[in-house]
Design a protein around this motif. Structure first.
Motif, PDB file in Angstrom:
ATOM      1  N   UNK A  50       0.927  -1.287   0.002  1.00 37.11           N
ATOM      2  CA  UNK A  50      -0.092   0.053  -0.141  1.00 37.11           C
ATOM      3  C   UNK A  50       0.753   1.135  -0.006  1.00 37.11           C
ATOM      4  N   UNK A  51       1.745   1.196   0.725  1.00 38.90           N
ATOM      5  CA  UNK A  51       2.695   2.441   0.854  1.00 38.90           C
ATOM      6  C   UNK A  51       3.318   2.551  -0.470  1.00 38.90           C
ATOM      7  N   UNK A  52       3.732   1.469  -1.116  1.00 37.53           N
ATOM      8  CA  UNK A  52       4.548   1.717  -2.449  1.00 37.53           C
ATOM      9  C   UNK A  52       3.560   2.333  -3.377  1.00 37.53           C
ATOM     10  N   UNK A  53       2.348   1.936  -3.376  1.00 42.26           N
ATOM     11  CA  UNK A  53       1.095   2.241  -4.406  1.00 42.26           C
ATOM     12  C   UNK A  53       1.015   3.908  -4.170  1.00 42.26           C
ATOM     13  N   UNK A  54       1.214   4.316  -2.786  1.00 38.87           N
ATOM     14  CA  UNK A  54       1.004   5.575  -2.596  1.00 38.87           C
ATOM     15  C   UNK A  54       2.126   6.524  -2.671  1.00 38.87           C
TER      16      UNK A  54
ATOM     17  N   UNK B 112      10.148   5.190   1.256  1.00 36.76           N
ATOM     18  CA  UNK B 112      10.935   4.723   2.134  1.00 36.76           C
ATOM     19  C   UNK B 112      10.110   4.004   3.222  1.00 36.76           C
ATOM     20  N   UNK B 113       8.832   4.327   3.378  1.00 34.13           N
ATOM     21  CA  UNK B 113       8.078   3.348   4.319  1.00 34.13           C
ATOM     22  C   UNK B 113       7.758   2.121   3.823  1.00 34.13           C
ATOM     23  N   UNK B 114       7.868   2.028   2.543  1.00 34.45           N
ATOM     24  CA  UNK B 114       7.398   0.607   1.732  1.00 34.45           C
ATOM     25  C   UNK B 114       8.645  -0.231   2.077  1.00 34.45           C
ATOM     26  N   UNK B 115       9.834   0.296   1.817  1.00 33.08           N
ATOM     27  CA  UNK B 115      11.148  -0.282   2.170  1.00 33.08           C
ATOM     28  C   UNK B 115      11.054  -0.960   3.462  1.00 33.08           C
ATOM     29  N   UNK B 116      10.884  -0.019   4.432  1.00 30.20           N
ATOM     30  CA  UNK B 116      11.074  -0.113   5.807  1.00 30.20           C
ATOM     31  C   UNK B 116      10.208  -1.719   6.065  1.00 30.20           C
ATOM     32  N   UNK B 117       8.922  -1.630   5.739  1.00 29.15           N
ATOM     33  CA  UNK B 117       8.069  -2.611   5.776  1.00 29.15           C
ATOM     34  C   UNK B 117       8.682  -4.148   5.157  1.00 29.15           C
ATOM     35  N   UNK B 118       9.137  -3.881   3.921  1.00 29.80           N
ATOM     36  CA  UNK B 118       9.581  -5.109   3.337  1.00 29.80           C
ATOM     37  C   UNK B 118      10.913  -5.278   3.871  1.00 29.80           C
ATOM     38  N   UNK B 119      11.607  -4.700   4.309  1.00 29.72           N
ATOM     39  CA  UNK B 119      13.096  -4.968   5.050  1.00 29.72           C
ATOM     40  C   UNK B 119      12.670  -5.563   6.343  1.00 29.72           C
TER      41      UNK B 119
END
Length: 135
Positions: A20-24, A28-35
């Motif tokens: 969802x963060x990547x779509x938005x 940086x937040x998306x990378x944090x979640x995936x990391x």
């Protein structure tokens, strides 16, 4: 976020949040979640790790960081070859082809899309197969 233990629910939540963060456009937040997902899976070699590596590569691609994207996508593809994970391998190849397209290497992009298409054709993901045909 405090240290999480691996559970399928936590992993799914982190991957959904990252997506969802990547779509938005909040990369940086998306990378944090995936990391965080990656750290949870650091001792596992399964389709979930393939998915997380692909997600990381795709976010780096969206940021224009093709080198980092290639690193993660190649890890994902290599791992998926050692597993029964043709769908995840197809998704990673599709993302890899996007990088080649962005870099102007249309021949390599086409070859990579064809590989992704051949893998996807043998899965039950007819929507994904149709999407790849559009590429």
């Amino acid at each position: 976020m405090q240290e999480e233990k691996y559970t399928p629910g936590v992993l799914a939540m982190l991957n959904n949040l990252g997506s969802v963060q990547a779509e938005l456009g909040d990369y940086d937040s998306a990378l944090n979640a995936f990391q965080q997902s990656y750290r949870l899976l650091s001792n596992k070699r399964d389709a979930n790790l393939v998915r997380v590596l692909t997600n990381l590569g795709s976010v780096y691609l969206s940021q224009g960081n093709y080198q980092r994207g290639l690193e993660y996508l190649n890890q994902s593809i290599e791992l998926s070859k050692s597993l029964p994970a043709p769908l995840q391998q197809s998704i990673a190849l599709n993302s890899l082809a996007r990088i080649y397209t962005e870099q102007g290497d249309d021949l390599l992009a086409e070859e990579t899309y064809q590989q992704a298409l051949a893998l996807r054709k043998n899965t039950k993901d007819t929507v994904g197969y149709a999407d790849l045909l559009g590429n």
